[in-house]
Design a protein around this motif. Structure first.
Motif, PDB file in Angstrom:
ATOM      1  N   GLY A 169       0.810  -1.210   0.000  1.00  0.00           N
ATOM      2  CA  GLY A 169       0.000   0.000   0.000  1.00  0.00           C
ATOM      3  C   GLY A 169       0.847   1.265   0.000  1.00  0.00           C
ATOM      4  O   GLY A 169       2.075   1.225   0.062  1.00  0.00           O
ATOM      5  N   THR A 170       0.162   2.399  -0.074  1.00  0.00           N
ATOM      6  CA  THR A 170       0.859   3.693  -0.114  1.00  0.00           C
ATOM      7  C   THR A 170       0.921   4.303   1.281  1.00  0.00           C
ATOM      8  O   THR A 170      -0.095   4.421   1.963  1.00  0.00           O
ATOM      9  CB  THR A 170       0.140   4.666  -1.061  1.00  0.00           C
ATOM     10  OG1 THR A 170       0.174   4.137  -2.388  1.00  0.00           O
ATOM     11  CG2 THR A 170       0.838   6.034  -1.056  1.00  0.00           C
ATOM     12  N   LEU A 171       2.128   4.658   1.679  1.00  0.00           N
ATOM     13  CA  LEU A 171       2.358   5.319   2.962  1.00  0.00           C
ATOM     14  C   LEU A 171       2.670   6.789   2.687  1.00  0.00           C
ATOM     15  O   LEU A 171       3.509   7.107   1.844  1.00  0.00           O
ATOM     16  CB  LEU A 171       3.527   4.664   3.690  1.00  0.00           C
ATOM     17  CG  LEU A 171       3.783   5.091   5.138  1.00  0.00           C
ATOM     18  CD1 LEU A 171       2.641   4.632   6.040  1.00  0.00           C
ATOM     19  CD2 LEU A 171       5.105   4.529   5.633  1.00  0.00           C
ATOM     20  N   THR A 172       1.986   7.666   3.391  1.00  0.00           N
ATOM     21  CA  THR A 172       2.216   9.108   3.247  1.00  0.00           C
ATOM     22  C   THR A 172       2.965   9.622   4.478  1.00  0.00           C
ATOM     23  O   THR A 172       2.502   9.436   5.609  1.00  0.00           O
ATOM     24  CB  THR A 172       0.894   9.875   3.087  1.00  0.00           C
ATOM     25  OG1 THR A 172       0.204   9.391   1.925  1.00  0.00           O
ATOM     26  CG2 THR A 172       1.155  11.371   2.929  1.00  0.00           C
ATOM     27  N   VAL A 173       4.092  10.248   4.241  1.00  0.00           N
ATOM     28  CA  VAL A 173       4.914  10.769   5.348  1.00  0.00           C
ATOM     29  C   VAL A 173       4.933  12.295   5.262  1.00  0.00           C
ATOM     30  O   VAL A 173       5.352  12.860   4.244  1.00  0.00           O
ATOM     31  CB  VAL A 173       6.345  10.222   5.309  1.00  0.00           C
ATOM     32  CG1 VAL A 173       7.116  10.669   6.552  1.00  0.00           C
ATOM     33  CG2 VAL A 173       6.355   8.705   5.194  1.00  0.00           C
ATOM     34  N   THR A 174       4.455  12.942   6.314  1.00  0.00           N
ATOM     35  CA  THR A 174       4.419  14.399   6.348  1.00  0.00           C
ATOM     36  C   THR A 174       5.308  14.916   7.484  1.00  0.00           C
ATOM     37  O   THR A 174       5.768  14.154   8.339  1.00  0.00           O
ATOM     38  CB  THR A 174       2.983  14.916   6.547  1.00  0.00           C
ATOM     39  OG1 THR A 174       2.456  14.376   7.774  1.00  0.00           O
ATOM     40  CG2 THR A 174       2.089  14.497   5.386  1.00  0.00           C
ATOM     41  N   GLY A 175       5.520  16.210   7.506  1.00  0.00           N
ATOM     42  CA  GLY A 175       6.321  16.822   8.559  1.00  0.00           C
ATOM     43  C   GLY A 175       6.331  18.324   8.410  1.00  0.00           C
ATOM     44  O   GLY A 175       5.737  18.884   7.480  1.00  0.00           O
ATOM     45  N   GLY A 179       5.601  26.717   1.337  1.00  0.00           N
ATOM     46  CA  GLY A 179       5.542  28.056   1.908  1.00  0.00           C
ATOM     47  C   GLY A 179       5.177  28.102   3.375  1.00  0.00           C
ATOM     48  O   GLY A 179       5.302  29.157   4.008  1.00  0.00           O
ATOM     49  N   LYS A 180       4.726  26.979   3.923  1.00  0.00           N
ATOM     50  CA  LYS A 180       4.411  26.910   5.354  1.00  0.00           C
ATOM     51  C   LYS A 180       5.355  25.965   6.097  1.00  0.00           C
ATOM     52  O   LYS A 180       5.088  25.590   7.237  1.00  0.00           O
ATOM     53  CB  LYS A 180       2.963  26.467   5.544  1.00  0.00           C
ATOM     54  CG  LYS A 180       1.957  27.502   5.024  1.00  0.00           C
ATOM     55  CD  LYS A 180       0.527  27.071   5.324  1.00  0.00           C
ATOM     56  CE  LYS A 180      -0.467  28.128   4.854  1.00  0.00           C
ATOM     57  NZ  LYS A 180      -1.874  27.727   5.155  1.00  0.00           N
ATOM     58  N   GLY A 181       6.427  25.564   5.418  1.00  0.00           N
ATOM     59  CA  GLY A 181       7.401  24.687   6.045  1.00  0.00           C
ATOM     60  C   GLY A 181       7.012  23.219   6.032  1.00  0.00           C
ATOM     61  O   GLY A 181       7.710  22.386   6.621  1.00  0.00           O
ATOM     62  N   HIS A 182       5.916  22.890   5.361  1.00  0.00           N
ATOM     63  CA  HIS A 182       5.418  21.524   5.369  1.00  0.00           C
ATOM     64  C   HIS A 182       6.175  20.627   4.386  1.00  0.00           C
ATOM     65  O   HIS A 182       6.651  21.086   3.337  1.00  0.00           O
ATOM     66  CB  HIS A 182       3.927  21.504   5.029  1.00  0.00           C
ATOM     67  CG  HIS A 182       3.077  22.136   6.067  1.00  0.00           C
ATOM     68  ND1 HIS A 182       1.906  22.818   5.798  1.00  0.00           N
ATOM     69  CD2 HIS A 182       3.230  22.209   7.421  1.00  0.00           C
ATOM     70  CE1 HIS A 182       1.370  23.271   6.900  1.00  0.00           C
ATOM     71  NE2 HIS A 182       2.162  22.917   7.910  1.00  0.00           N
ATOM     72  N   LEU A 183       6.230  19.346   4.741  1.00  0.00           N
ATOM     73  CA  LEU A 183       6.847  18.319   3.909  1.00  0.00           C
ATOM     74  C   LEU A 183       5.828  17.220   3.647  1.00  0.00           C
ATOM     75  O   LEU A 183       5.008  16.893   4.517  1.00  0.00           O
ATOM     76  CB  LEU A 183       8.055  17.703   4.628  1.00  0.00           C
ATOM     77  CG  LEU A 183       9.267  18.609   4.828  1.00  0.00           C
ATOM     78  CD1 LEU A 183      10.099  18.113   6.003  1.00  0.00           C
ATOM     79  CD2 LEU A 183      10.117  18.641   3.554  1.00  0.00           C
ATOM     80  N   ARG A 184       5.928  16.609   2.450  1.00  0.00           N
ATOM     81  CA  ARG A 184       5.027  15.501   2.128  1.00  0.00           C
ATOM     82  C   ARG A 184       5.683  14.601   1.094  1.00  0.00           C
ATOM     83  O   ARG A 184       6.243  15.079   0.107  1.00  0.00           O
ATOM     84  CB  ARG A 184       3.689  16.006   1.593  1.00  0.00           C
ATOM     85  CG  ARG A 184       2.658  14.908   1.355  1.00  0.00           C
ATOM     86  CD  ARG A 184       1.352  15.503   0.836  1.00  0.00           C
ATOM     87  NE  ARG A 184       0.307  14.502   0.739  1.00  0.00           N
ATOM     88  CZ  ARG A 184       0.155  13.667  -0.289  1.00  0.00           C
ATOM     89  NH1 ARG A 184       1.020  13.727  -1.317  1.00  0.00           N
ATOM     90  NH2 ARG A 184      -0.815  12.771  -0.314  1.00  0.00           N
ATOM     91  N   ALA A 185       5.625  13.293   1.347  1.00  0.00           N
ATOM     92  CA  ALA A 185       6.155  12.322   0.393  1.00  0.00           C
ATOM     93  C   ALA A 185       5.352  11.041   0.512  1.00  0.00           C
ATOM     94  O   ALA A 185       4.820  10.719   1.581  1.00  0.00           O
ATOM     95  CB  ALA A 185       7.631  12.041   0.669  1.00  0.00           C
ATOM     96  N   THR A 186       5.238  10.310  -0.576  1.00  0.00           N
ATOM     97  CA  THR A 186       4.567   9.017  -0.561  1.00  0.00           C
ATOM     98  C   THR A 186       5.565   7.929  -0.940  1.00  0.00           C
ATOM     99  O   THR A 186       6.428   8.139  -1.797  1.00  0.00           O
ATOM    100  CB  THR A 186       3.373   8.986  -1.525  1.00  0.00           C
ATOM    101  OG1 THR A 186       3.818   9.294  -2.847  1.00  0.00           O
ATOM    102  CG2 THR A 186       2.314   9.990  -1.096  1.00  0.00           C
ATOM    103  N   VAL A 187       5.427   6.767  -0.293  1.00  0.00           N
ATOM    104  CA  VAL A 187       6.305   5.629  -0.555  1.00  0.00           C
ATOM    105  C   VAL A 187       5.473   4.355  -0.544  1.00  0.00           C
ATOM    106  O   VAL A 187       4.386   4.310   0.034  1.00  0.00           O
ATOM    107  CB  VAL A 187       7.430   5.526   0.495  1.00  0.00           C
ATOM    108  CG1 VAL A 187       8.392   6.695   0.384  1.00  0.00           C
ATOM    109  CG2 VAL A 187       6.844   5.445   1.903  1.00  0.00           C
TER     110      VAL A 187
END
Length: 261
Positions: free
Chosen positions: A175-181, A222-230
């Motif tokens: 499945g797809t895992l979404t990692v934010t920060g 622009g709000k310092g957010h991070l997002r990636a899917t693996v």
């Protein structure tokens, strides 16, 4: 402009400390010299938004007649010459008849950084971050003295925070895992943490009992957010890691463990 502020009105600081730097514009009398200087154990001085930061400046001093002591130590930016730091005192330890190791205790209080330059046109408290230099005046037992400029260079950096959140938990295999920060750093003007934008941050993964390795990178918005899917292939922990800049500290988020079913 560089001056030592009184203890009650001092500011506090946080990349790399460069242990030895050539003295520039030095002057004095006799053969007394600072032969080695280490700032904060060779580490950057990291300053947040609340707690004062104390750090040592350790100097190895030599003179044929022996070292009497240190009469003055100052630290300030190489860009603009500002020095919102307080010298709390110096202690010396004699290691031989000609050599002493003297340690100056310095303090930066972040609540005073903005006040330090207030009233100066174009003053930006955050511009204090970056490369700093150390000056010192030392004296020998035979009355020789030496005023040494730039006996060391070191970094004062803004503190940073970084978070990690991986969803869903648990996740099905394949499945797809979404990692934010979110990446934030200290702002010495309003004494709060603000988003650190347009920064490349590493997404890292490790299996249980293993070591983290980088899987991919992402850039803060622009709000310092991070997002990636693996793709979820095995259980393990995920985290974001930021390498830092010349003015902002390195920071690694706490890992978020995810079970793959």
């Amino acid at each position: 402009m560089h001056r030592r502020m009184p203890v009650a009105s001092v500011m506090a600081a946080v990349a790399i400390g460069i242990t030895v730097a050539p003295a520039a514009h030095a002057e004095g009398r006799g053969d007394i010299r600072v032969v080695k200087t280490v700032v904060n154990g060779g580490n950057s001085v990291i300053v947040g938004v609340k707690a004062p930061k104390q750090f040592p400046i350790t100097m190895t001093i030599k003179d044929n007649s022996g070292v009497k002591g240190v009469t003055d130590v100052s630290a300030f930016t190489t860009k603009g010459g500002h020095g919102p730091v307080d010298h709390l005192g110096t202690t010396c330890r004699k290691t031989s008849s000609t050599t002493s190791v003297c340690t100056a205790t310095m303090r930066i209080d972040p609540t005073w950084i903005d006040d330090y330059g207030r009233g100066n046109e174009g003053w930006d408290a955050n511009a204090v971050a970056g490369t700093w230099q150390v000056n010192a005046t030392v004296k020998a037992n035979d009355s020789s003295y030496w005023i040494s400029d730039r006996i060391a260079l070191f970094k004062v950096k803004r503190a940073a925070t970084l978070t990690t959140d991986a969803t869903p938990e648990p996740v099905r295999k394949g499945g797809t895992l979404t990692v934010t920060g979110k990446l934030s750093r200290a702002n010495w003007t309003d004494l709060k943490y603000h988003a650190f934008t347009k920064q490349v941050v590493k997404l890292q993964y490790k299996k249980p009992g293993g070591r983290y390795s980088t899987v991919k990178t992402a850039t803060t918005d622009g709000k310092g957010h991070l997002r990636a899917t693996v793709k979820a292939t095995a259980s393990g922990s995920w985290r974001w890691a930021f390498l830092g800049t010349t003015t902002t500290m390195k920071v690694v988020a706490t890992g978020d463990a995810v079970t793959v079913k």
